[in-house]
Structure formats: structure tokens, C-alpha cells
Design an enzyme around this catalytic site. Structure first.
Site, mmCIF file in Angstrom:
data_model
loop_
_atom_site.group_PDB
_atom_site.id
_atom_site.type_symbol
_atom_site.label_atom_id
_atom_site.label_comp_id
_atom_site.label_asym_id
_atom_site.label_seq_id
_atom_site.Cartn_x
_atom_site.Cartn_y
_atom_site.Cartn_z
ATOM 1 N N LYS A 1 0.842 -1.203 0.000
ATOM 2 C CA LYS A 1 0.000 0.000 0.000
ATOM 3 C C LYS A 1 0.877 1.253 0.000
ATOM 4 C CE LYS A 1 -3.749 -2.480 2.218
ATOM 5 N NZ LYS A 1 -4.396 -2.891 3.479
ATOM 6 N N GLN B 1 -4.747 -1.527 9.706
ATOM 7 C CA GLN B 1 -4.506 -2.828 9.065
ATOM 8 C C GLN B 1 -5.005 -3.947 9.979
ATOM 9 O OE1 GLN B 1 -3.244 -3.270 5.888
ATOM 10 N NE2 GLN B 1 -3.693 -5.435 6.177
ATOM 11 N N ASP C 1 -10.985 2.697 4.248
ATOM 12 C CA ASP C 1 -11.376 1.300 4.042
ATOM 13 C C ASP C 1 -12.886 1.128 3.955
ATOM 14 O OD1 ASP C 1 -9.769 -0.816 3.514
ATOM 15 O OD2 ASP C 1 -9.315 -1.305 5.604
#
Ligand code: NAD
Length: 290
Positions: A53, A97, A120
Site C-alpha cells: 500500500k 490494518q 477502508d
């Protein structure tokens, strides 16, 4: 033989388009969009995802404000870091994460992310917007699936779709997005009986379970589109390892019309959608047209 739905190539193209857009935005507004990826502990797969990422951010010119935090960090300390990111004007997207160490409450932490920085798309407000089909930041993986299907003009309206897996990360938002595209959606999961009876009637199968070889040729009707979200690392006989999906690719490829590879399918699309969400947040926060 099925045609590959090449997520890697599409993600590369999307990133090239974003690079130009990010450079323009930076020139006009004095700063690039910024993404904060918060990683806790040393989970090896997570570390690889985070590296991916951050590299992708570098490629398109998005500033990354990654934080690698110790595994023992407390809920209160991590909450305070999220609040600081919420306040930081250079940061447009925040991502925690997953998975987190067992002593941390991931759901409670996701609630603390400002909904307009929710890269997200997992904050309840953004999930609610998805349910209501209102604009909002969307979960990256299912959004990546939709973007890939759209790029190959795969029709969804009125089609039978089976989503395997019902997680909040993939399966549930995937089902909502397919419903919004007028597909007829069945959601299957661990307790579904006779999975193959359902999938054999499907025009589109999206599988997200992490069970290698869950879907064989006998479970797929001729001409179907098969999207494999699953990623599992398996050992080879010689001690090396490789990534596989949920689909027995060699068996299903001759039966399906369209199929995603693993790796090189939905993984790169997920990263591209994360960058897109960060760009969208930047534009929304600055009141610019996306
Ligand atoms: P999860 O463990 O939260 O959910 C798995 C789901 O699969 C559950 O709903 C469960 O009911 C269902 N399931 C498990 N075994 C099954 C079986 N035998 N038959 C039918 N259903 C079954 O996992 P998740 O976070 O949704 O991730 C699923 C998979 O997708 C994993 O392999 C993960 O690594 C992968 N993933 C990939 C990406 C990507 O970018 N490609 C992103 C997220 C997750």
C-alpha cells in the site's frame, strides 16, 4: 477457455490515471492527498500488505503517514493515535490494518475513524450509506471487484450472483454492491448446505473464504464469471510457498467465460481502490469535484 479478468493491468492503468490527477491537485492545492496506514505488531502477511500500500502511494504521489506500532499498544493509546490522524489536516485517509492483536477491539477502533477519512469504508456510517445506496466511501475489496467487472462490461442486471463469505470486510458489502447493480444475490457461508447447487445456477460467483479449492469445475456452470477474492499462502513440496485463491483455477478455467487469477486479480484492485478512496476523501474535504 475463460478470459482472464486482469486486475493487475487495470490497477496499473488506474494508478497511472491517478498519478496525473494527484500531481494536478498537488499543484493547485499546495499538498498531495495523504493516507495514514496504522499497523500494529509484526504479522508477516500484514507487513507485506502495508508495504504494498505504501509503495502504491509513492507511485501515484499520495503522501503516506504510516505508523508501525508495537504489538503491546493499548486500546486507549491506539484510539489517541486515530484521533490525532482525524485532526491532522495533511491526512485524508486512515486505515487500520487488520487483523489486530487479540487484546484490541477492532470494531471499537474502526468507530473512532472520522467517517470522511475512512479509507477502508468500514465505519458504520459508510456501511449504512452503502446499504442505503447513498454516496460514501466504499469497502476497497468489493469496490475493486465492481470496478473490474465494469471494465470488462460484465452485465449484472437481472443476473444470478452467488457471494461466498459473509464478512463485513468482503462478503456483506459485496452482496450490497451487487444488489445495487440489480443482480439477484445469494449469500453463502460456512453453514450453507449444498453450496454447489447454488453456485451451479450462478452467472457470477464471487468467493471470499480463504478455503483453497473450495470451488471446482463441478460447481460452476458453463459461461459463468468467477471472481476469486480468497488469498491463502500454501507450502510447496520443496518448502517454498505460493499464494492461492478459493478456486481450483486449472479446473474452472476451461468451464468459465471469465475468471480472475490469484495473485494478480482482486489484490491489486483493492490497493487501487484504497488510493481512489484517499483521493475522493481529499476532494470531498477540500470541496473539489472528484
Ligand atoms: P473471514 O474469515 O472474515 O470470512 C470468511 C467467510 O467465509 C465467512 O463468512 C465464512 O462463513 C465463509 N466460509 C468459510 N469457510 C467456508 C466454506 N467452507 N464454505 C462456504 N463459506 C465459507 O475472511 P475475509 O476477511 O472475508 O477474507 C476472506 C478471504 O479473502 C481470505 O482469504 C482473505 O485473505 C481474502 N481477502 C483478500 C483481499 C484481497 O485484496 N484480494 C482482501 C480481503 C480479504
Amino acid at each position: 477457455m475463460a478470459t482472464l479478468l486482469d486486475g493487475k493491468a487495470l490497477a496499473r492503468q488506474l494508478q497511472a490515471d491517478m498519478t496525473t490527477r494527484v500531481a494536478d491537485l498537488r499543484a493547485q492545492h499546495g499538498r498531495p492527498p495523504g493516507l495514514a496506514v496504522l499497523m500494529v505488531g509484526d504479522h508477516p502477511a500484514s507487513a507485506a500488505y502495508v508495504r504494498n500500500k505504501e509503495r502504491a502511494c509513492d507511485r501515484v504521489g499520495i503522501a503516506s503517514f504510516g505508523k508501525h506500532l508495537p504489538a503491546q499498544i493499548s486500546q486507549a493509546e491506539l484510539t489517541a493515535i486515530i484521533h490525532a490522524c482525524n485532526q491532522d489536516e495533511r491526512i485524508d485517509g486512515i486505515l487500520v490494518q487488520l487483523p489486530l492483536p487479540a487484546h484490541l477491539n477492532a470494531v471499537a477502533l474502526l468507530h473512532e475513524i472520522a467517517p470522511d477519512k475512512d479509507a477502508d469504508g468500514l465505519h458504520p456510517l459508510n456501511l449504512g450509506r452503502l446499504l442505503r445506496e447513498e454516496p460514501g466511501l466504499r469497502s476497497c475489496t468489493p469496490a475493486g471487484v465492481m470496478r473490474l467487472l465494469a471494465a470488462y462490461d460484465i452485465a449484472l442486471k437481472g443476473r444470478q450472483a452467488v457471494v461466498i463469505g459473509r464478512s463485513i470486510l468482503v462478503g456483506k458489502p459485496m452482496a450490497m454492491m451487487l444488489l445495487a447493480a440489480d443482480a439477484t444475490v445469494t449469500v453463502a457461508h460456512l453453514y450453507t448446505r449444498d453450496l454447489a447447487i447454488l453456485t451451479r445456477q450462478a452467472d457470477l460467483i464471487v468467493t471470499a473464504t480463504g478455503c483453497p479449492n473450495l470451488l471446482g469445475a463441478d460447481a460452476v456452470q458453463s459461461g459463468a464469471t468467477v471472481v476469486d477474492v480468497g488469498i491463502t499462502r500454501v507450502e510447496n513440496a520443496d518448502g517454498t510457498s505460493r499464494l492461492v485463491g478459493d478456486v481450483d483455477f486449472a479446473a474452472v478455467e476451461p468451464v468459465a467465460d471469465w475468471i480472475t487469477p490469484v495473485p494478480g486479480g482482486i489484490g491489486p484492485m483493492t490497493v487501487a481502490m484504497l488510493l481512489q478512496n484517499t483521493l475522493t476523501s481529499f476532494c470531498q474535504r477540500l470541496g473539489i469535484k472528484d
